[in-house]
Structure formats: C-alpha cells, structure tokens
Scaffold this motif. Structure first.
Motif, PDB file in Angstrom:
ATOM      1  N   SER A 225       0.878  -1.167   0.000  1.00  0.00           N
ATOM      2  CA  SER A 225       0.000   0.000   0.000  1.00  0.00           C
ATOM      3  C   SER A 225       0.913   1.214   0.000  1.00  0.00           C
ATOM      4  N   LYS A 230       2.130   8.134   1.808  1.00  0.00           N
ATOM      5  CA  LYS A 230       1.058   9.112   2.020  1.00  0.00           C
ATOM      6  C   LYS A 230       1.237   9.814   3.358  1.00  0.00           C
ATOM      7  N   ARG A 249       0.256  -7.712  -3.137  1.00  0.00           N
ATOM      8  CA  ARG A 249       0.431  -8.563  -1.951  1.00  0.00           C
ATOM      9  C   ARG A 249       0.552 -10.005  -2.405  1.00  0.00           C
ATOM     10  N   GLN A 263      -6.516   0.298  -4.834  1.00  0.00           N
ATOM     11  CA  GLN A 263      -7.099   0.958  -3.668  1.00  0.00           C
ATOM     12  C   GLN A 263      -7.392   2.419  -3.975  1.00  0.00           C
ATOM     13  N   ASP A 265      -6.879   5.395  -2.200  1.00  0.00           N
ATOM     14  CA  ASP A 265      -6.027   5.625  -1.035  1.00  0.00           C
ATOM     15  C   ASP A 265      -6.125   7.100  -0.631  1.00  0.00           C
ATOM     16  N   HIS A 479      -4.123  -3.403  12.678  1.00  0.00           N
ATOM     17  CA  HIS A 479      -4.248  -2.671  11.409  1.00  0.00           C
ATOM     18  C   HIS A 479      -2.861  -2.607  10.768  1.00  0.00           C
ATOM     19  N   HIS A 480      -2.054  -1.654  11.116  1.00  0.00           N
ATOM     20  CA  HIS A 480      -0.635  -1.678  10.780  1.00  0.00           C
ATOM     21  C   HIS A 480       0.090  -0.884  11.856  1.00  0.00           C
ATOM     22  N   GLY A 516      -9.004   2.263   7.758  1.00  0.00           N
ATOM     23  CA  GLY A 516      -7.923   3.212   7.971  1.00  0.00           C
ATOM     24  C   GLY A 516      -7.819   3.546   9.430  1.00  0.00           C
ATOM     25  N   SER A 517      -7.074   4.612   9.713  1.00  0.00           N
ATOM     26  CA  SER A 517      -6.851   4.964  11.107  1.00  0.00           C
ATOM     27  C   SER A 517      -6.256   6.359  11.209  1.00  0.00           C
ATOM     28  N   GLY A 560      -6.061   8.586   7.709  1.00  0.00           N
ATOM     29  CA  GLY A 560      -6.692   8.380   6.399  1.00  0.00           C
ATOM     30  C   GLY A 560      -7.283   7.003   6.317  1.00  0.00           C
ATOM     31  N   LEU A 561      -7.504   6.581   5.123  1.00  0.00           N
ATOM     32  CA  LEU A 561      -7.968   5.213   4.913  1.00  0.00           C
ATOM     33  C   LEU A 561      -7.853   4.837   3.461  1.00  0.00           C
ATOM     34  N   ALA A 562      -8.115   3.582   3.173  1.00  0.00           N
ATOM     35  CA  ALA A 562      -8.074   3.106   1.797  1.00  0.00           C
ATOM     36  C   ALA A 562      -9.278   2.210   1.563  1.00  0.00           C
TER      37      ALA A 562
END
Ligand code: ASP
Length: 620
Positions: A225, A230, A249, A263, A265, A479-480, A516-517, A560-562
């Motif tokens: 991603s 970003k 992936r 995505q 994004d 999430h990440h 996202g987060s 943000g989010l995707a």
C-alpha cells in the motif's frame, strides 16, 4: 453531420473529452457518427455511420440482417438485394468481422421491435458496408450464451471483454472512479503518485520483490500500500491526498483475492477520525446515489466487540437478521462437558443462534451445516428444534436437551426469543472458532433461506484492539504499526493487549470496503509501538529510519484510509468475483494465462541481476 445527442449524454460528465470528440467529427477523422446502442427513434430517417463487430448474421429469404455491436450495445442493420455490391459484401461477412456501415435509421414495424436491445425500436437500412478487418471463428461464440471455462475466458480476455455484460462492468467501474475523483477533487484532495519500486510496507502480507541490477543482492519491494508515502506527504504539508493506487500482496489466493489490486487511497492532516469517516462516508453515499441511484442514510457505528458478539464477524452482514446470543452463564454447571468446559473457560465462548421457522429443517440439511461449521474447526453443531414450547421437554427435539436442566433451557430459549417452529443452533469452543463457525453459518443460512431484509447494509466498525496475539504470545499490529492507540505510550507499554486503536473499517453487506486509522505522529509513540511489536532499535532504524526522521521534523496529526476498489465495483455491479470487474485479472494461482506471466528469463538476465536459481527450470 450534427453531433448526436445520445453520444453527448454519455460524455456530458467529461467536457474536455466531449470537445475533443466533437472536434474530431468536424475534421472527419472519426469514422463513426453514433454508437450502435445509442440509436433510437429520434434519429429516424437520419443517415448514420456505425463501426463495430458483426455480432450475428442472419439470412432471411433474400434479406440479410447484421447485428453490429460496439461497446454501447447492438444495432440491427438490414441489407436488401437492391444494392447488389453491398449486399454481396454483407453476404460474405462472418461473426466478429470489424465493419463500418453507413445507412439510414428507420422505425421497425410494431411487431418487429426488440425490447431487449437498446436500439430495438429502430433498424438501419444499410447502404454501404466496409470490412475493416476479418476475424477467424472466435474460440467461443459471443452471440449466444455458452458456458465457457474461466481459463479460456482469461486466455482470450480481449474477446471475453467484448461480451456486453463484461463491457458493462468495466464501464461502471470507470463511472465509479470518475465519481470518486470528482468528489475528492472538489473537496481539496490532491492526486499524488507514489513509487512502485520501494521498500516493504508492512500490511501483513508477503512482498513481491524485484531484484536490483545496479545494487547486487538488493531488492525492491512492490508496495502493499502507499501507506508510508502518504504519511510523508502529510509531513510535507499536502494536507489532503488521494491516489487510485495499485497495490501488491503476495498472498495465498485462497479467497477471492488478486496479487495486484487497486485501492482508493486517502490521507488527511488536522482531522480526527470523526471528520475522516464523515468525508469518506459522504463520498461513498454520493457514489451510490450517482451511479446506482441508491440512497444510504447515515452509517451506524459498531464496536468490534459488539460485531463479534452479535454477528461473529469483524465485517458483519447486517442484511441478515440472525444474531448470536451468548449463553455461557446457563451452562457452567451442567454435566454435559461439551458445554460446561467452554462455559467455564474465559478463552472460550458458548453461543446460540436462533433460526425462525427452522424446525422444519430436514436432518440432511442439519448434517450439511454440521460439516460446514467443521471447515472452521467446530467439532459439532448442537441444536434444539422447538416444536412446542408449552409441552416442555417433550416439545423439544434435540440430541442435547436431556443433558441440560429444563430451567436453563427455558432461560436460553427466552433469551434467543425462540418460538414454536424455530431451531436454535449452538457453538461451544475456543472463542475464535465459535465466532468464525457460527458467524459463517449465519451468513450461509441467510443465503440458503433467503433471509435478507434489505439490499444494502453499510456500517462503520470501530474500537479495534491495537494488537492481535500470535500463538507464541508475540503481538502483531491489528491494522498496521503506524496506527495510533487511544492511550499514552506508558499505558500502551504496560498493557498492550488491552489497548484500543483509533482505526475504523467501512463494511458493506459483509464485505470490508475499506479501512484506515489516525496515525502516530509522535516519534516516542511510534518507537513504543515498534518495541511492543518486538522490533529492535537497529531494525527500526534500518527499516523505518526515514519515518522516524520525518516524525522529528514537524509531523502534523494525520490519518486516512483506503477503500478496495475491486471489491467496491464487485458489490456495485453484483459480480460474483473480483476477477469479473478487473480487465486483466490473474488466476487463482497468481498467473496470467493470456501473457503467460510470470515467465522464465534467460541466464544472461539472471546474471545481470546477480541471481542464480537453486533449481534449473524444467526444459519445456
Ligand atoms: N494502508 C492501509 C491498507 O492498505 C489503509 C490505511 O490505513 O489507510 O489497508
């Protein structure tokens, strides 16, 4: 000739293309005057020029009918023997020849109208016919329904995509991306591209690696991603970014996944989760209104804990009214170990799922559901058929009721709301197994018994934990690792398993549309998360030194989010698989049968890349 209104309508959203199109017409560089599918009664008696493929050719007692197809649909062209030369050409063409036809639009007689064809009220009387290219007999016919294997369809994708239903999906995909771009452009988002040859970004999958020729023994990773780029754009002050980005992936493609996917994004600065969810929710609401004329109300928010408890899933399908109801408290003291064991174990779960009217389910169906939950690791599927509650135990048909006191059974039946004619299924095992098994059974029952209460059920899932525990006790970011927790670094370090994150997922009809987060913008917090994840200082510097640097030099609060574009298009087109909405997808084994990728490379190329294969590829 004047530019036709029908064609204008299609391009009204894109003024610059429209002008270009009109200009070309003026200079006669364009061959066609209209798309086939755009012809209608308003053009009666006008001359038109069509370009397309011969979809079907019929010879009706001295008159030849050609259905000409282009991306907008079909038009019927009639050739009669009066124009002998044109007629002879029409007689020679075959399916999938590429032709240019000029003729006059005329209304079809009442009885000859075809409601299934966009241009079915008219036909074109053909004056001229030019064969622009011939075609061999296609590997599968396009003018009738045939069950063609997916491998063949993918091998000849350029033909498969000529099928109107495939063209429709790609056209809808294009409308979806242009609606999204328009919304984001109008809301001050900048479209910025980020690198494809990059370093690994941890999103939890294996990386696709690209060997470097100029740096012996080193590899680029294709982005899972654009996550870190970003974030760096936010540090750089761009404030609102988007990109319709390819991501890669290298996962086992068991489910409906693709090794490369797209995505939408998004990243923003100085907004909190409420703002970001608000902006993107409006984007999705606009999109559905514009493209499908579907209106959503405001999306409900549900915590992950509630979603798991009530629906056994982190992406609940709220179109299905069935719910899981926990009943451990009623089964702690029963002699029946299958229930009492899990009911007394905090890592386990005992839950009930009521299916209204399910008591009439035949044994075979219950056996099939038992096998089905077995896929998720459930060792069985206990049930109670509620034939007549007033009759006590006698009114219940079940292999388990004799093991449980009637009082407890009645509390359970009351709690799930069981009435005569229902069946109640039970799951008792490790919490993960029970949630997955009964969550999946809930969905299956929804489909099998057609229990859907609405067509679209979107929601936000929130309050995710920061970390998941692996079998060996170590932690992985849910999430990440760039997601901000809801607590301080000290609290996080003291009890990482209890920490919640500032992450959110948008779910639609049981599919995760996007997630996202809010990100960590503080270096100390970022290093704390790395530490909790067991990433040493050295490794932090080696892998994420650039991010830690960026966090020192004035990183704004950001998040943000995707959204997964392929999934979104799949849902909006009603396609059964994401492969149906990607022009050139890979197979389940991550290969392209059309181009035969991945392919072998010769020894010279390998040498340049400093690579020696462990095993020589098999000779063809
Ligand atoms: N990078 C994340 C993903 O690919 C999305 C996000 O956090 O913005 O799932």
């Amino acid at each position: 000739m004047a530019f036709c209104l029908g064609a204008l309508r299609v391009y009204r959203r894109n003024a610059s293309y429209r002008n270009e199109f009109a200009d070309h017409r003026k200079h006669h560089t364009m061959m066609r005057s209209h798309y086939c599918g755009q012809l209608n009664e308003s053009l009666a008696d006008q001359e038109v020029t069509l370009c397309g493929w011969v979809h079907r050719r019929r010879d009706h007692g001295g008159v030849i009918f050609l259905d000409i197809r282009d991306r907008e649909g079909l038009a019927q062209v009639v050739f009669d023997p009066d124009r002998a030369e044109t007629f002879a050409k029409a007689d020679r063409v075959r399916s999938e020849y590429v032709v240019k036809v000029t003729g006059k639009v005329r209304l079809r007689p009442e009885g000859a109208r075809n409601a299934n064809m966009a241009s079915g009220a008219i036909e074109v009387l053909g004056y001229e016919l030019e064969v622009l290219n011939e075609a061999e007999t296609p590997p599968f016919p396009l003018n009738e329904y045939t069950d063609v294997g997916e491998e063949t369809r993918l091998r000849y994708r350029f033909i498969d995509l000529r099928r109107p239903e495939m063209a429709e999906k790609l056209k809808l995909r294009s409308r979806i991306t242009s609606s999204i771009r328009r919304y984001l452009d109008d809301n001050g988002f900048l479209d910025v591209e980020t690198p494809i040859l990059t370093r690994a970004t941890p999103e939890g999958a294996r990386d696709y690696l690209v060997p470097s020729r100029t740096h012996a023994g080193s590899f680029f990773a294709l982005p899972q991603s654009p996550q870190l780029f970003k974030q760096l754009l936010m540090v750089a002050g761009f404030d609102r970014y988007y990109q319709i980005a390819k991501c890669f992936r290298d996962e086992d493609l068991r489910a409906d996944r693709q090794p490369e996917f797209t995505q939408i994004d998004i990243e923003t600065s100085f907004l909190d989760e409420k703002d970001i969810m608000g902006i993107t929710e409006t984007m999705v609401r606009n999109l559905f209104k514009e493209v499908l004329d579907v209106e959503f109300g405001e999306l409900p928010h549900m915590s992950l804990a509630e979603a798991m408890r009530r629906f056994g899933s982190d992406k609940p399908d709220l179109r299905i009214p069935l719910e899981l109801v926990d009943v451990e408290d009623q089964l702690k003291d029963v002699e029946f170990k299958v229930f009492a064991g899990p009911a007394n174990d905090p890592k386990c779960r005992v839950t009930a799922l009521r299916v209204p009217g399910g008591a009439s389910m035949p044994r075979k169906q219950i056996d099939d559901y038992t096998k089905f939950v077995g896929i998720y690791g459930a060792k069985g599927l206990a049930y109670i058929k509620v034939n007549e509650r007033a009759a006590g135990v006698e009114g219940l048909q079940s292999p388990i009721v004799k093991n449980i006191p009637l009082d407890n059974i009645n509390v359970i039946l009351d709690r799930v709301g069981a009435v005569d004619g229902d069946i109640v299924f039970f799951g008792a095992d490790k919490a993960r197994i029970v949630s997955e098994a009964l969550g999946a059974l809930r969905i299956k029952l929804g489909h099998d018994l057609n229990l859907f209460t609405c067509e679209w059920a979107p929601l936000w899932v929130v309050d995710f934990p920061m970390f998941e525990e692996n079998d060996d006790g170590s932690l992985t970011a849910m999430h990440h690792p760039f997601t901000a927790p809801k607590c301080t670094p000290a609290e996080l370090e003291a009890n990482p398993a209890a920490a919640l994150s500032r992450a959110y997922d948008m779910v639609l009809n049981g599919t995760e549309l996007g997630g996202g987060s809010i990100r960590i913008h503080d270096k100390t917090m970022q290093q704390t998360v790395f530490r909790v994840l067991g990433i040493s200082e050295d490794e932090q510097q080696e892998k994420f030194g650039f991010l830690l640097d960026a966090l020192k030099y004035g990183a704004p609060p950001h998040g943000g989010l995707a959204f997964g574009l392929d999934r979104l298009v799949m849902l909006m087109t009603g396609a059964q698989s994401i492969r149906e909405v990607i022009a050139f997808p890979k197979t389940q084994s991550a290969a392209c049968v059309m181009t035969q990728a991945p392919g072998e490379v010769d020894n010279k190329s390998l040498r340049e890349l400093h690579i020696r294969l462990r095993e020589q590829p098999k000779a063809e």
